[in-house]
Design a protein around this motif. Structure first.
Motif, PDB file in Angstrom:
ATOM      1  N   HIS A  56       0.636  -1.529   0.541  1.00 32.01           N
ATOM      2  CA  HIS A  56      -0.097   0.046  -0.228  1.00 32.01           C
ATOM      3  C   HIS A  56       0.809   1.292  -0.140  1.00 32.01           C
ATOM      4  N   ARG A  57       0.403   2.325  -0.131  1.00 35.69           N
ATOM      5  CA  ARG A  57       0.946   3.888  -0.439  1.00 35.69           C
ATOM      6  C   ARG A  57       0.357   3.991   0.261  1.00 35.69           C
ATOM      7  N   ALA A  58       0.810   4.968   1.755  1.00 34.89           N
ATOM      8  CA  ALA A  58       0.730   5.614   2.999  1.00 34.89           C
ATOM      9  C   ALA A  58      -0.634   6.623   2.400  1.00 34.89           C
ATOM     10  N   GLY A  59      -1.672   7.162   2.866  1.00 36.44           N
ATOM     11  CA  GLY A  59      -2.595   8.031   3.083  1.00 36.44           C
ATOM     12  C   GLY A  59      -3.065   8.230   1.784  1.00 36.44           C
ATOM     13  N   ILE A  60      -2.662   7.051   0.714  1.00 38.35           N
ATOM     14  CA  ILE A  60      -3.904   7.445  -0.164  1.00 38.35           C
ATOM     15  C   ILE A  60      -4.622   6.058  -0.912  1.00 38.35           C
ATOM     16  N   ASP A  61      -4.539   5.128  -0.547  1.00 37.43           N
ATOM     17  CA  ASP A  61      -4.924   3.204  -0.688  1.00 37.43           C
ATOM     18  C   ASP A  61      -6.178   2.909  -0.009  1.00 37.43           C
ATOM     19  N   ARG A  62      -7.164   2.729  -0.645  1.00 38.20           N
ATOM     20  CA  ARG A  62      -8.449   2.493  -0.114  1.00 38.20           C
ATOM     21  C   ARG A  62      -8.435   1.591   0.906  1.00 38.20           C
ATOM     22  N   GLU A  63      -7.736   0.721   0.788  1.00 38.48           N
ATOM     23  CA  GLU A  63      -7.931  -0.278   1.809  1.00 38.48           C
ATOM     24  C   GLU A  63      -7.207   0.185   3.622  1.00 38.48           C
ATOM     25  N   CYS A  64      -6.687   1.172   3.500  1.00 36.55           N
ATOM     26  CA  CYS A  64      -5.758   1.326   4.318  1.00 36.55           C
ATOM     27  C   CYS A  64      -7.768   2.480   4.937  1.00 36.55           C
ATOM     28  N   GLU A  65      -8.314   3.057   4.363  1.00 38.73           N
ATOM     29  CA  GLU A  65      -8.888   3.620   4.839  1.00 38.73           C
ATOM     30  C   GLU A  65      -9.876   2.755   6.018  1.00 38.73           C
ATOM     31  N   LEU A  66     -10.194   1.658   5.640  1.00 43.52           N
ATOM     32  CA  LEU A  66     -10.791   0.267   6.276  1.00 43.52           C
ATOM     33  C   LEU A  66     -10.044  -0.368   7.356  1.00 43.52           C
ATOM     34  N   ALA A  71       1.251  -2.932   5.815  1.00 43.37           N
ATOM     35  CA  ALA A  71       2.226  -3.392   4.804  1.00 43.37           C
ATOM     36  C   ALA A  71       2.418  -2.182   3.981  1.00 43.37           C
ATOM     37  N   ILE A  72       2.640  -1.103   3.931  1.00 43.24           N
ATOM     38  CA  ILE A  72       3.279   0.357   3.225  1.00 43.24           C
ATOM     39  C   ILE A  72       4.522  -0.277   2.093  1.00 43.24           C
ATOM     40  N   VAL A  73       4.559  -0.002   1.112  1.00 47.61           N
ATOM     41  CA  VAL A  73       5.479   0.082   0.790  1.00 47.61           C
ATOM     42  C   VAL A  73       7.004   0.014   1.330  1.00 47.61           C
TER      43      VAL A  73
END
Length: 183
Positions: A56-66, A71-73
């Protein structure tokens, strides 16, 4: 016992953040030895091992909202757990959504390897394993599940995930011993 037609092992999200980090899953820790055993047997038999990893990309990936940041790159949390001994002969497919196929090169990799059957391992049978299996099925791959090398947050999630895979994709679940005999 039947043979699997041109199999590959798909290892879904067996990353530090899922096993011991941000989204720790105690049940995920429990499948590590069986997963490592299956991967070693697959490698010895010449069966491709493909890691489908959240990246994932911090601050923008939709799954991170949930699910919050995980698993930030470029972080340790996004690395394959060391117990699975990522080999230079293994393949790694980064993914930013639940499915290992969604906007990745997994399908073309499998086609180039001549794969017909995907053996699902990893976390979670009711989410990322499920969505990856759905796309595999829709793209024409046979789907089987390594029951000792998959799990979910809860027993209910695990069992419902396996049942869904069986009902919707005809995905039978096998023990490691059974799978190794089918390679």
């Amino acid at each position: 016992m039947k043979k699997l037609e041109k199999p590959a092992i798909l290892v879904v999200d067996m990353l530090n953040d899922f096993v011991t980090g941000a989204l720790t899953c105690d049940r995920g820790k429990a499948i590590v030895p069986a997963t490592a055993e299956l991967l070693d047997a697959a490698r010895a038999a010449g069966v491709p091992v493909i890691f489908c990893n959240d990246a994932h990309r911090a601050g923008i990936d939709r799954e991170c909202e949930l699910w919050g940041d995980h698993a930030i790159v470029g972080t340790e949390g996004a690395e394959v757990i060391p117990e699975l001994k990522l080999s230079d002969k293994d393949y790694v497919v980064p993914k930013r959504r639940y499915s290992g196929f969604f906007q990745t090169d997994l399908d073309i990799l499998l086609k180039e390897l001549g794969v017909k059957t995907v053996v699902m391992t990893g976390l979670h049978t009711h989410m990322c394993v499920r969505h990856t299996s759905a796309d595999a099925y829709c793209l024409g791959y046979d789907v089987v599940v390594a029951k000792q090398a998959t799990d979910s947050f809860t027993e209910e999630d695990y069992v419902s995930g396996l049942a869904y895979l069986k009902t919707c994709y005809g995905a039978d679940a096998y023990t490691n011993e059974e799978l190794v005999k089918m390679f």
